[in-house]
Design a protein around this motif. Sequence first.
Motif, PDB file in Angstrom:
ATOM      1  N   GLY A   1       0.851  -1.209   0.000  1.00 16.36           N
ATOM      2  CA  GLY A   1       0.000   0.000   0.000  1.00 16.36           C
ATOM      3  C   GLY A   1       0.875   1.245   0.000  1.00 16.36           C
TER       4      GLY A   1
ATOM      5  N   THR B   1       2.033   3.230  -2.213  1.00 18.65           N
ATOM      6  CA  THR B   1       1.765   4.400  -3.051  1.00 18.65           C
ATOM      7  C   THR B   1       0.486   5.133  -2.647  1.00 18.65           C
ATOM      8  OG1 THR B   1       0.531   3.103  -4.664  1.00 18.65           O
ATOM      9  CG2 THR B   1       2.906   3.285  -5.024  1.00 18.65           C
ATOM     10  N   GLY B   2      -0.201   4.605  -1.618  1.00 19.84           N
ATOM     11  CA  GLY B   2      -1.456   5.216  -1.174  1.00 19.84           C
ATOM     12  C   GLY B   2      -1.227   6.332  -0.162  1.00 19.84           C
ATOM     13  N   THR B   3      -2.324   6.782   0.434  1.00 20.08           N
ATOM     14  CA  THR B   3      -2.273   7.938   1.340  1.00 20.08           C
ATOM     15  C   THR B   3      -1.328   7.695   2.517  1.00 20.08           C
ATOM     16  OG1 THR B   3      -4.565   8.401   0.773  1.00 20.08           O
ATOM     17  CG2 THR B   3      -3.726   9.451   2.758  1.00 20.08           C
ATOM     18  N   ILE B   4      -1.550   6.640   3.258  1.00 23.10           N
ATOM     19  CA  ILE B   4      -0.733   6.387   4.452  1.00 23.10           C
ATOM     20  C   ILE B   4       0.636   5.846   4.048  1.00 23.10           C
ATOM     21  CG2 ILE B   4      -0.576   5.119   6.640  1.00 23.10           C
ATOM     22  CD1 ILE B   4      -2.892   7.162   6.502  1.00 23.10           C
TER      23      ILE B   4
ATOM     24  N   THR C   1       4.001  -2.698  -5.045  1.00 23.53           N
ATOM     25  CA  THR C   1       3.047  -1.951  -5.869  1.00 23.53           C
ATOM     26  C   THR C   1       2.780  -2.689  -7.174  1.00 23.53           C
ATOM     27  OG1 THR C   1       2.694   0.137  -7.069  1.00 23.53           O
ATOM     28  CG2 THR C   1       4.964  -0.569  -6.842  1.00 23.53           C
ATOM     29  N   ARG C   2       1.615  -2.407  -7.746  1.00 27.17           N
ATOM     30  CA  ARG C   2       1.332  -2.949  -9.075  1.00 27.17           C
ATOM     31  C   ARG C   2       1.948  -2.066 -10.148  1.00 27.17           C
ATOM     32  NH1 ARG C   2      -4.944  -2.575  -8.187  1.00 27.17           N
ATOM     33  NH2 ARG C   2      -4.093  -0.711  -7.215  1.00 27.17           N
TER      34      ARG C   2
ATOM     35  N   LYS D   1       4.258   4.565 -10.158  1.00 29.17           N
ATOM     36  CA  LYS D   1       3.801   5.241  -8.936  1.00 29.17           C
ATOM     37  C   LYS D   1       4.884   5.242  -7.859  1.00 29.17           C
ATOM     38  CE  LYS D   1      -1.111   4.108  -8.886  1.00 29.17           C
ATOM     39  NZ  LYS D   1      -2.091   3.446  -8.025  1.00 29.17           N
TER      40      LYS D   1
ATOM     41  N   ASP E   1       1.066  -8.059  -6.948  1.00 26.58           N
ATOM     42  CA  ASP E   1      -0.370  -7.848  -6.758  1.00 26.58           C
ATOM     43  C   ASP E   1      -0.815  -8.657  -5.547  1.00 26.58           C
ATOM     44  OD1 ASP E   1      -3.275  -8.020  -7.093  1.00 26.58           O
ATOM     45  OD2 ASP E   1      -2.903  -7.202  -9.085  1.00 26.58           O
ATOM     46  N   LEU E   2      -1.607  -8.044  -4.704  1.00 28.54           N
ATOM     47  CA  LEU E   2      -2.110  -8.741  -3.506  1.00 28.54           C
ATOM     48  C   LEU E   2      -2.952  -9.964  -3.863  1.00 28.54           C
ATOM     49  CD1 LEU E   2      -2.978  -5.604  -1.400  1.00 28.54           C
ATOM     50  CD2 LEU E   2      -1.740  -7.556  -0.473  1.00 28.54           C
TER      51      LEU E   2
ATOM     52  N   SER F   1      -6.348  -0.793  10.167  1.00 29.90           N
ATOM     53  CA  SER F   1      -7.734  -1.210  10.381  1.00 29.90           C
ATOM     54  C   SER F   1      -8.580   0.075  10.420  1.00 29.90           C
ATOM     55  CB  SER F   1      -7.793  -2.013  11.691  1.00 29.90           C
ATOM     56  OG  SER F   1      -9.108  -2.339  12.031  1.00 29.90           O
TER      57      SER F   1
ATOM     58  N   HIS G   1     -18.171   0.200   9.486  1.00 34.08           N
ATOM     59  CA  HIS G   1     -17.050  -0.249   8.661  1.00 34.08           C
ATOM     60  C   HIS G   1     -16.097  -1.158   9.464  1.00 34.08           C
ATOM     61  CE1 HIS G   1     -14.260  -0.203   5.431  1.00 34.08           C
ATOM     62  NE2 HIS G   1     -13.411   0.650   5.945  1.00 34.08           N
TER      63      HIS G   1
ATOM     64  N   HIS H   1     -13.153  -4.653   8.826  1.00 30.04           N
ATOM     65  CA  HIS H   1     -11.755  -4.696   9.269  1.00 30.04           C
ATOM     66  C   HIS H   1     -11.544  -5.731  10.373  1.00 30.04           C
ATOM     67  CE1 HIS H   1      -9.400  -1.822   7.054  1.00 30.04           C
ATOM     68  NE2 HIS H   1     -10.399  -0.962   7.073  1.00 30.04           N
TER      69      HIS H   1
ATOM     70  N   PRO I   1      -7.402   3.946  12.744  1.00 30.83           N
ATOM     71  CA  PRO I   1      -7.599   5.392  12.631  1.00 30.83           C
ATOM     72  C   PRO I   1      -9.062   5.794  12.489  1.00 30.83           C
ATOM     73  CG  PRO I   1      -6.465   4.501  10.675  1.00 30.83           C
ATOM     74  CD  PRO I   1      -6.920   3.338  11.492  1.00 30.83           C
TER      75      PRO I   1
ATOM     76  N   TYR J   1      -9.504   9.936   7.897  1.00 35.46           N
ATOM     77  CA  TYR J   1      -8.321  10.719   7.546  1.00 35.46           C
ATOM     78  C   TYR J   1      -8.755  12.146   7.188  1.00 35.46           C
ATOM     79  CZ  TYR J   1      -6.383   6.003   6.642  1.00 35.46           C
ATOM     80  OH  TYR J   1      -5.986   4.692   6.723  1.00 35.46           O
TER      81      TYR J   1
END
Length: 258
Positions: A6, A8-11, A30-31, A35, A49-50, A95, A107, A111, A130, A133
């Motif tokens: 993850g 390249t994502g926000t966190i 990353t895929r 990025k 890839d996951l 989570s 949600h 998680h 968290p 965000y």
Amino acid sequence: MILVIGATGTIGTQLVYQLIEGSYPVRTFTRSPEKAAKFGHKVGVAIGDLDDIETLARAMRGVKRCFLITGGTKQDQNALEAAKKTGVEHVVKISTQEAGWTPVQGHGHWHKEREELLRASGLTWTFLRPCMYMNFALSWVESIRAENAIYSGGGTGKLGAVDPRDVAAVAKAALIMPGHENTAYELTGPELLSFGDMAAILSKVTGRQIRHIDISDTEQGEFFSKMGVPEYTVDGLVETFSLIREGWARENFGASFA
Ligand SMILES: NC(=O)c1ccc[n+]([C@@H]2O[C@H](COP(=O)([O-])OP(=O)(O)OC[C@H]3O[C@@H](n4cnc5c(N)ncnc54)[C@H](OP(=O)(O)O)[C@@H]3O)[C@@H](O)[C@H]2O)c1
């Protein structure tokens, strides 16, 4: 070696920058190599890839600690299987706040189910739970531009939105320092804010008169879908927003769970 899934994502992006700053050995998963190029040459890149366990296992060679963001249960199963196969010891997993509420809410159900997979895996774990965000505000850019308005189904309920850089800082601590093993942390910002309060802050910094417009659960669901939120998480997120409206986020603000 620390693997960031993850990345390249926000966190993940903030986490990788913070690890680079501390000169920790880091590999991104990353895929998309394009990025990951933003991190430069100090960072290893594992393309994968996951949904593909072999690529995960390749990326995890020589890795002891792994940061994990996934998009679904099967992906968690893949990551955990690869981690066990390759000798990863500690997984720090993103989570959500509601996974720590009693009872689990909104949600958080989605998680919590995947927290339990990690808990049962025999690997050492840290769960980061968290609140919303702060960059969620970017989802309002269009409506602010068009009509000086932000939309949410949160009513006048308050929540402790958190800066993604702070979430990343906690992830970094859990990855590089002892003492966070088999522990869950609820992560909030410093104060409770309603969506009306957020509109007031946005008004102040932009010089516009921005108002909060309350929307129904159905409209909130449509909003998430339009944002590109995966369909299987939309209902849980809508429920979370209705819980914010009812005061759950306020009541649970600042509580921590292990
Ligand atoms: N947004 C909030 O307010 C909030 C609050 C609490 C909890 N959360 C939780 O935070 C998590 C999302 O974190 P985030 O916002 O940092 O993520 P994000 O910005 O949505 O980024 C998702 C990351 O996942 C990677 N990814 C997606 N599918 C992949 C696949 N099949 N294989 C490999 N990598 C894949 C992407 O990498 P590539 O595209 O480079 O492959 C990307 O780096 C979710 O679990 C969410 O429930 C969010």
